[in-house]
Design a protein around this motif. Structure first.
Motif, PDB file in Angstrom:
ATOM      1  N   CYS A 118       0.826  -1.212   0.000  1.00  0.00           N
ATOM      2  CA  CYS A 118       0.000   0.000   0.000  1.00  0.00           C
ATOM      3  C   CYS A 118       0.858   1.260   0.000  1.00  0.00           C
ATOM      4  CB  CYS A 118      -0.942  -0.003   1.194  1.00  0.00           C
ATOM      5  SG  CYS A 118      -2.260  -1.218   1.030  1.00  0.00           S
ATOM      6  N   ALA A 119       1.957   1.243   0.744  1.00  0.00           N
ATOM      7  CA  ALA A 119       2.853   2.404   0.757  1.00  0.00           C
ATOM      8  C   ALA A 119       3.504   2.605  -0.609  1.00  0.00           C
ATOM      9  CB  ALA A 119       3.918   2.224   1.840  1.00  0.00           C
ATOM     10  N   LEU A 120       3.976   1.524  -1.234  1.00  0.00           N
ATOM     11  CA  LEU A 120       4.571   1.637  -2.572  1.00  0.00           C
ATOM     12  C   LEU A 120       3.539   2.075  -3.604  1.00  0.00           C
ATOM     13  CD1 LEU A 120       6.808  -1.567  -2.728  1.00  0.00           C
ATOM     14  CD2 LEU A 120       7.569   0.802  -2.554  1.00  0.00           C
ATOM     15  N   TYR A 169       3.918   5.355  -5.918  1.00  0.00           N
ATOM     16  CA  TYR A 169       3.966   5.263  -7.383  1.00  0.00           C
ATOM     17  C   TYR A 169       2.788   5.997  -8.045  1.00  0.00           C
ATOM     18  CZ  TYR A 169       4.677   3.317 -12.006  1.00  0.00           C
ATOM     19  OH  TYR A 169       4.901   3.178 -13.336  1.00  0.00           O
ATOM     20  N   PHE A 170       1.589   5.749  -7.579  1.00  0.00           N
ATOM     21  CA  PHE A 170       0.396   6.316  -8.204  1.00  0.00           C
ATOM     22  C   PHE A 170      -0.071   7.615  -7.560  1.00  0.00           C
ATOM     23  CE2 PHE A 170      -0.080   1.768  -9.261  1.00  0.00           C
ATOM     24  CZ  PHE A 170      -0.079   1.890 -10.641  1.00  0.00           C
ATOM     25  N   GLY A 171       0.430   7.939  -6.400  1.00  0.00           N
ATOM     26  CA  GLY A 171       0.003   9.154  -5.709  1.00  0.00           C
ATOM     27  C   GLY A 171      -1.166   8.880  -4.789  1.00  0.00           C
ATOM     28  N   VAL A 172      -1.349   9.778  -3.860  1.00  0.00           N
ATOM     29  CA  VAL A 172      -2.442   9.648  -2.913  1.00  0.00           C
ATOM     30  C   VAL A 172      -3.606  10.465  -3.425  1.00  0.00           C
ATOM     31  CG1 VAL A 172      -3.151   9.982  -0.533  1.00  0.00           C
ATOM     32  CG2 VAL A 172      -0.801   9.363  -1.034  1.00  0.00           C
TER      33      VAL A 172
END
Length: 81
Positions: free
Chosen positions: A70-72, A76-79
């Motif tokens: 989930c952190a990666l 990668y995709f942004g929050v």
């Protein structure tokens, strides 16, 4: 003479290193498969890998894989927010 259990053979530092390595490899595998198969609809390798890790490994390793994935994923995709 006392028999050694399987847990007594490996030192604790090696166990921690093995857990960290498994968490890193499976998290990277989940993220890589998500990116590689993003163009195909309804292909859920990530769900399979995360369920497999909870069933096959201990619960602490499985939740570690989920947390690192989930952190990666957020890096990668942004929050979204």
């Amino acid at each position: 003479m006392k028999k050694n259990k399987k847990e007594d053979i490996w030192p604790s530092t090696l166990k921690i290193t093995l857990k960290m390595t498994v968490i890193a490899l499976f998290s990277g595998l989940a993220l890589g498969l998500k990116i590689a198969f993003a163009f195909l609809p309804n292909i859920e390798f990530v769900t399979f890998i995360l369920m497999f890790s909870i069933i096959f490994f201990r619960i602490e390793v499985g939740f570690g894989i989920i947390n690192v994935f989930c952190a990666l994923n957020m890096v990668y995709f942004g929050v979204a927010g």
